[in-house]
Enzyme design. Structure first.
Site, PDB file in Angstrom:
ATOM      1  N   HIS A  17      -2.467   9.052  -6.269  1.00 42.13           N
ATOM      2  CA  HIS A  17      -1.493   9.823  -5.483  1.00 42.13           C
ATOM      3  C   HIS A  17      -0.304  10.225  -6.356  1.00 42.13           C
ATOM      4  O   HIS A  17       0.838  10.200  -5.913  1.00 42.13           O
ATOM      5  CB  HIS A  17      -1.002   9.001  -4.287  1.00 42.13           C
ATOM      6  N   ASP A  44      -2.814   2.709  -3.525  1.00 41.25           N
ATOM      7  CA  ASP A  44      -3.898   3.042  -2.602  1.00 41.25           C
ATOM      8  C   ASP A  44      -4.802   4.148  -3.145  1.00 41.25           C
ATOM      9  O   ASP A  44      -4.402   4.948  -3.992  1.00 41.25           O
ATOM     10  CB  ASP A  44      -3.323   3.481  -1.248  1.00 41.25           C
ATOM     11  N   GLU A  45      -6.012   4.163  -2.617  1.00 36.36           N
ATOM     12  CA  GLU A  45      -6.940   5.296  -2.717  1.00 36.36           C
ATOM     13  C   GLU A  45      -7.140   5.859  -4.128  1.00 36.36           C
ATOM     14  O   GLU A  45      -6.935   7.050  -4.356  1.00 36.36           O
ATOM     15  CB  GLU A  45      -6.479   6.429  -1.793  1.00 36.36           C
ATOM     16  N   VAL A  46      -7.543   5.027  -5.032  1.00 37.32           N
ATOM     17  CA  VAL A  46      -7.937   5.527  -6.343  1.00 37.32           C
ATOM     18  C   VAL A  46      -9.465   5.595  -6.349  1.00 37.32           C
ATOM     19  O   VAL A  46     -10.130   4.559  -6.358  1.00 37.32           O
ATOM     20  CB  VAL A  46      -7.433   4.601  -7.475  1.00 37.32           C
TER      21      VAL A  46
END
Ligand code: ACM
Length: 725
Positions: free
Chosen positions: A253, A314-316
């Site tokens: 992100h 988050d969210e890699v």
């Protein structure tokens, strides 16, 4: 502990004694939200609340004096009465002393509020307790035949959880300082105490950095907070008993940051494809990455005084790491055999960078996929099982799983979720299997997204749950929409986090919420004002029928209204989405539908006197259709909602017929029942199509104009009552 009864005790007493005493009805019970630990109603006439004269005992400081001034200003707004023209009621504030732990997890927030004939006494151990007590007193002002009053009562109150937050994403859409201040004002009134600002993401970096000025120059589009503005906001929040926790999201992100400092990217140039952003990340193999974060966090740690510092995590998806020879070589040399191990390595460095600057690191639940230092806080977001994992590893946890406001769910659905229930929220097994079959979704999945029926926390794990945060991601929330997307649902979550777990009566919640929301508006919240502007924009001079329709609907949920999600999963046009559709304007939790639902329940409960008003309202909704069609002519944005308007008219007619059956004590014929069932099932199917994220993925067809009809459920309740079910 005693709650205010719905009917007044005066009337009950008079009837019980058989006395022919006809006094005026007492004022309505106060609508305090969050529900206090204890409210004891006292006998005796309510006392005037048109103006208050503050008398201080014990500790007093300039911030408290300003809080008292704000209270006075609110009373003037609430009552419309010039304080100089009336005899004020005495308000004694007894604050035991300053609180060295104010604005920490140990802040003294408890208070006692006593309303007697002689006036109001507010007692607290520290200044934050005084703020909380003043918030209750504001809400306790009610009106009746004697004018504006506060009922006699004693409130003893303290929070269940120390961490009661709201997360606002100011990266996807920038929110002005003025808009954030309005949210802080509202937070104070419902006793929320943490504003978590998501300050960086792929779409922008939102704080001025003197050390790395390319961040605002190249990665903000000109929309960022200057350091002076940040300081101003921190002080503004602190005065209201609200801590500001900043988040700078790394290593994923972070495309905005990488646009400014591309030398830190694990892959050069812009990767493409729908999921490129999820694959993009800082390069964890470069010493320069940690040097940069050290410099940036030093600067930001000084700017944001709170002890806690959120670093995302988050969210890699890991695509750019997998395709980078340098990263792969680094992993081999360091014995890191998976993406999770590489992430854990990165998080350890970041934790040490934060700790060296006096900060306690917070990260989203992914940081707990491998063990992490004990002092780190884990924010559960996808499933309640992450609460069990984080606390099971000995970390403290903040719960946002089940509290995502950008999913556009109702307040009621969030209200059901207890922060200590590790089985409360998550994907069911079938949905998880479908997600696992998806080429990209699968790379982000983890067993913790699954709802695990029966999963429980031990007492030791429960003690590690600090509280929770309502989270609002802003891909589909502009500055103008923020108040309406945050409120009133954030207030519902505020009650879940402050009040005892046993406070669970949804009808009682909405009865109070209807009034509290108006209180927030009187104090400056702009949900309604901004909604009115958005509607007027579509139909200047003739917006009334549009406004009525908007008040009865909700947007589809779980990203079904998100163009990028529709593009990825259903091959629809993606690109930029504007926010001029009725689905952007309508509230995810229509308060008109809630109030109607309460009226329906009263009618069915035997209060037949309410029938004429209910029928008048249903006729108005039915007859709105022709008016809406006239305004919608030649306006495609409104035309799209014509079938919804037609369905509302038909449902209103059905409701009218149902009330008729109930009043007449007659049962409808089979043919009517069959028609009602078809109409209601159509709305239920529309609801199902976006009832979870995986439902949205599985449902290319959403209802017209992406709108759900919020009054369909209460009309279903009327139909069921008419049928004697
Ligand atoms: C998140 O919603 N990606 C924390």
């Amino acid at each position: 502990m005693r709650r205010f009864p719905a009917t007044t005790s005066c009337a009950a007493l008079a009837l019980g004694l058989g006395l022919l005493v006809w006094g005026p009805p007492a004022a309505a019970a106060p609508a305090v939200l969050p529900q206090p630990l204890s409210i004891q109603e006292q006998t005796g006439a309510a006392i005037p609340a048109a103006a208050f004269q503050v008398e201080w005992s014990g500790h007093r400081d300039p911030a408290l004096e300003r809080a008292a001034q704000r209270f006075g200003a609110y009373v003037a707004l609430r009552t419309g009465i010039d304080a100089r023209l009336v005899k004020p009621t005495r308000l004694r504030i007894i604050c035991a002393g300053p609180d060295p732990d104010a604005l920490t997890l140990k802040a003294k927030e408890a208070y006692r509020l006593t309303v007697e004939a002689e006036g109001v006494t507010l007692t607290a151990e520290g200044p934050i307790g005084v703020l909380r007590g003043l918030a209750t007193l504001r809400q306790a002002i009610t009106s009746g035949p004697e004018g504006f009053v506060v009922p006699r009562m004693q409130v003893d109150d303290r929070p269940r959880f120390a961490w009661r937050g709201v997360m606002i994403d100011v990266a996807r859409h920038f929110m002005t300082l003025e808009t954030l201040k309005r949210q802080i004002d509202a937070m104070e009134q419902v006793k929320l105490n943490v504003l978590h600002l998501h300050l960086s993401d792929n779409e922008g970096f939102r704080v001025e950095s003197r050390r790395y000025p390319k961040l605002q120059a190249l990665a903000s589009g000109g929309e960022y907070y200057t350091q002076a503005q940040v300081r101003e906001l921190v002080v503004y929040a602190a005065e209201r008993g609200v801590r500001i926790v900043p988040e700078f999201d790394v290593p994923g992100h972070s495309r905005a940051l990488l646009a400014a400092y591309p030398e830190l990217a694990s892959r050069k140039g812009e990767a493409d494809g729908a999921f490129a952003a999820l694959n993009s990340a800082l390069d964890p193999s470069l010493p320069e990455t940690y040097a940069f974060l050290g410099g940036l966090f030093s600067e930001m740690a000084e700017l944001f005084p709170d002890r806690y510092f959120h670093v995302g995590g988050d969210e890699v998806a890991g695509g750019d790491w997998a395709s980078s020879p340098r990263v792969q070589d680094f992993m081999r040399r360091n014995g890191l055999t998976s993406k999770v191990e590489l992430e854990a390595y990165f998080h350890r460095q970041v934790r040490d960078i934060a700790a060296a600057r006096g900060k306690t690191m917070i990260g989203w639940e992914e940081i707990a996929h491998a063990p992490i230092a004990d002092d780190v806080l884990v924010q559960a977001w996808r499933g309640s099982a992450a609460i069990a994992r984080g606390t099971g590893q000995g970390n403290r946890v903040i719960v946002s799983a089940g509290y995502y406001l950008d999913l556009l769910e109702t307040g009621e659905s969030h209200y059901q979720i207890d922060p200590l229930d590790a089985a409360a929220y998550g994907m069911d097994a079938e949905e998880a299997a479908r997600a696992r079959a998806h080429p990209v979704l699968k790379s982000l999945l983890h067993e913790d997204v699954l709802k695990v029926p029966g999963l429980q926390l031990t007492a030791a794990q429960q003690a590690l749950v600090l509280g929770g945060e309502a989270a609002l991601w802003s891909e589909l929330v502009t500055d103008e929409m923020l108040d309406g997307r945050l409120w009133p649902r954030a207030a519902v979550i505020a009650e879940r986090l402050w009040s005892p777990a046993e406070v669970r009566d949804t009808d009682d919640l909405y009865r109070r919420l209807l009034r509290v929301q108006d209180g927030l508006r009187m104090a400056g919240l702009k949900d309604e004002a901004n909604r009115d502007r958005m509607i007027a924009r579509l139909s200047p001079g003739e917006s009334e029928p549009v406004a009525l329709l908007v008040s009865l609907v909700s947007p589809v949920r779980n990203f079904a209204h998100k163009a990028s999600v529709q593009a990825i999963f259903h091959g629809r046009p993606g690109g930029r989405q504007d926010f001029n559709q009725l689905a952007d304007i309508a509230s995810p939790d229509s308060l008109v539908a809630r109030r109607f639902g309460l009226d329906v329940r009263a009618l069915i409960g035997g209060e037949r006197a309410g029938a004429p008003a209910l029928k008048a309202e249903l006729r108005m909704w039915r007859d709105n259709h022709v008016r809406f069609l006239k305004v919608a002519e030649g306006r495609p944005m409104l035309q799209a909602a014509a079938p919804v308007s037609a369905d509302i008219a038909a449902l209103a007619e059905l409701g009218l017929e149902a009330v008729g059956f109930i009043e007449a004590g007659r049962r409808p014929k089979a043919e009517w029942r069959a028609r009602a069932a078809v109409m209601l099932e159509k709305q239920a199917a529309a609801e199902r199509a976006s009832s979870t994220f995986m439902q949205t993925v599985a449902s290319p067809n959403q209802p017209p104009a992406d709108l759900l009809i919020a009054i369909a459920r209460p009309i279903g309740v009327l139909v069921a009552a008419a049928e004697g079910r």
